[in-house]
Each structure stands twice: as structure tokens, then as C-alpha cells.
Design a protein around this motif. Structure first.
Motif, mmCIF file in Angstrom:
data_model
loop_
_atom_site.group_PDB
_atom_site.id
_atom_site.type_symbol
_atom_site.label_atom_id
_atom_site.label_comp_id
_atom_site.label_asym_id
_atom_site.label_seq_id
_atom_site.Cartn_x
_atom_site.Cartn_y
_atom_site.Cartn_z
ATOM 1 N N ASP A 7 0.991 -1.228 -0.134
ATOM 2 C CA ASP A 7 0.079 0.018 0.099
ATOM 3 C C ASP A 7 0.774 1.312 0.095
ATOM 4 O O ASP A 7 0.287 2.312 -0.159
ATOM 5 N N ASP A 8 2.018 1.264 0.228
ATOM 6 C CA ASP A 8 2.888 2.365 0.236
ATOM 7 C C ASP A 8 3.473 2.727 -1.240
ATOM 8 O O ASP A 8 3.998 3.822 -0.993
ATOM 9 N N TYR A 9 3.167 1.733 -2.008
ATOM 10 C CA TYR A 9 3.696 2.171 -3.362
ATOM 11 C C TYR A 9 2.816 3.117 -4.277
ATOM 12 O O TYR A 9 1.405 3.127 -4.150
ATOM 13 N N TRP A 10 3.337 4.340 -4.696
ATOM 14 C CA TRP A 10 2.521 4.984 -5.583
ATOM 15 C C TRP A 10 2.109 4.412 -6.742
ATOM 16 O O TRP A 10 1.003 4.898 -7.413
ATOM 17 N N PHE A 11 2.891 3.720 -7.501
ATOM 18 C CA PHE A 11 2.600 3.143 -8.658
ATOM 19 C C PHE A 11 2.801 1.604 -8.694
ATOM 20 O O PHE A 11 3.860 1.071 -8.486
ATOM 21 N N CYS A 25 -2.459 5.997 -5.805
ATOM 22 C CA CYS A 25 -3.037 7.220 -4.538
ATOM 23 C C CYS A 25 -2.796 8.484 -5.313
ATOM 24 O O CYS A 25 -2.474 8.520 -6.322
ATOM 25 N N TRP A 26 -3.321 9.441 -4.358
ATOM 26 C CA TRP A 26 -3.163 10.815 -5.023
ATOM 27 C C TRP A 26 -1.955 11.199 -5.218
ATOM 28 O O TRP A 26 -1.854 12.080 -6.290
ATOM 29 N N GLN A 27 -0.800 10.968 -4.604
ATOM 30 C CA GLN A 27 0.497 11.326 -4.954
ATOM 31 C C GLN A 27 0.786 11.012 -6.277
ATOM 32 O O GLN A 27 1.629 11.666 -6.972
ATOM 33 N N TRP A 29 -1.138 10.306 -8.839
ATOM 34 C CA TRP A 29 -1.856 10.877 -9.603
ATOM 35 C C TRP A 29 -1.293 12.289 -10.017
ATOM 36 O O TRP A 29 -1.367 13.071 -10.982
ATOM 37 N N ALA A 30 -0.669 13.036 -8.688
ATOM 38 C CA ALA A 30 -0.296 14.393 -8.896
ATOM 39 C C ALA A 30 1.060 14.208 -9.821
ATOM 40 O O ALA A 30 1.084 15.243 -10.587
ATOM 41 N N VAL A 31 1.677 13.251 -9.552
ATOM 42 C CA VAL A 31 2.911 13.314 -10.420
ATOM 43 C C VAL A 31 2.569 13.065 -11.764
ATOM 44 O O VAL A 31 3.339 13.663 -12.668
ATOM 45 N N LEU A 32 1.600 12.140 -12.085
ATOM 46 C CA LEU A 32 1.098 12.216 -13.619
ATOM 47 C C LEU A 32 0.595 13.463 -14.219
ATOM 48 O O LEU A 32 0.827 13.864 -15.161
ATOM 49 N N ALA A 33 -0.108 14.078 -13.152
ATOM 50 C CA ALA A 33 -0.651 15.422 -13.772
ATOM 51 C C ALA A 33 0.391 16.578 -13.878
ATOM 52 O O ALA A 33 0.345 17.107 -14.941
ATOM 53 N N VAL A 34 1.459 16.395 -13.127
ATOM 54 C CA VAL A 34 2.476 17.310 -13.428
ATOM 55 C C VAL A 34 3.233 17.155 -14.373
ATOM 56 O O VAL A 34 3.818 18.010 -15.341
ATOM 57 N N TYR A 35 3.414 15.705 -14.669
ATOM 58 C CA TYR A 35 4.018 15.458 -16.299
ATOM 59 C C TYR A 35 3.304 15.885 -17.230
ATOM 60 O O TYR A 35 3.768 16.426 -18.225
#
Length: 83
Positions: A7-11, A25-27, A29-35
Motif C-alpha cells: 500500500d506504500d507504493y504510488w505506482f 494514490c493521490w500522490q 496521480w499528482a505526479v502524472l498530472a505534473v508530467y
């Protein structure tokens, strides 16, 4: 040092093939949105027809940062044939 829990993995790792799947998780998705935003900014700032070197250089940098983030915060990838 403790091993991260699933569960600690973002991807998460992909179910088939090699690499990472959609963010968990939201983190992530945030990384993907910034990309995605950075790709649009690079496209608008350095159109490939006008400045191909800057376009591909900036796009390569953004992609390398995305891959590095996936490698650091994602489940270790391995080749998977099935679940």
C-alpha cells in the motif's frame, strides 16, 4: 531498513509485461498530472517544428524525471506473464 508495504507504493507494477500501471494514490496521480502539464508547457514553449532540439531535450528530461519517480516510489517492476 524495512521493506515498503504494497500500500506504500504510488505506482503498482503492471499485471502483464514490465513497468508500472496506473497510480494507486493521490500522490501518484499528482505526479502524472505534473508530467502531463509539463508536456503541454514544453509543446507550447518549444514547438517541435521551430525548435526540435529544445523540444526533445525538455521532453526527455520530463520523461526521465517521471521514470525516476516511478522507480523510487513504485513497486519494483519485473516481467509478469499473468497475475
Amino acid at each position: 531498513m524495512t521493506t515498503p508495504q504494497k500500500d506504500d507504493y504510488w505506482f503498482p507494477a503492471k499485471s502483464f509485461g514490465w513497468g508500472w500501471g496506473a497510480p494507486r494514490c493521490w500522490q501518484g496521480w499528482a505526479v502524472l498530472a505534473v508530467y502531463a502539464i509539463s508536456v503541454v508547457v514544453v509543446l507550447l514553449r518549444f514547438p517541435p517544428q521551430r525548435d526540435p532540439a529544445a523540444f526533445f531535450g525538455c521532453l526527455s528530461l520530463a520523461t526521465a524525471l517521471l521514470i525516476a519517480t516511478c522507480a523510487l516510489k513504485g513497486e519494483p517492476p519485473r516481467w509478469r506473464w499473468h497475475r
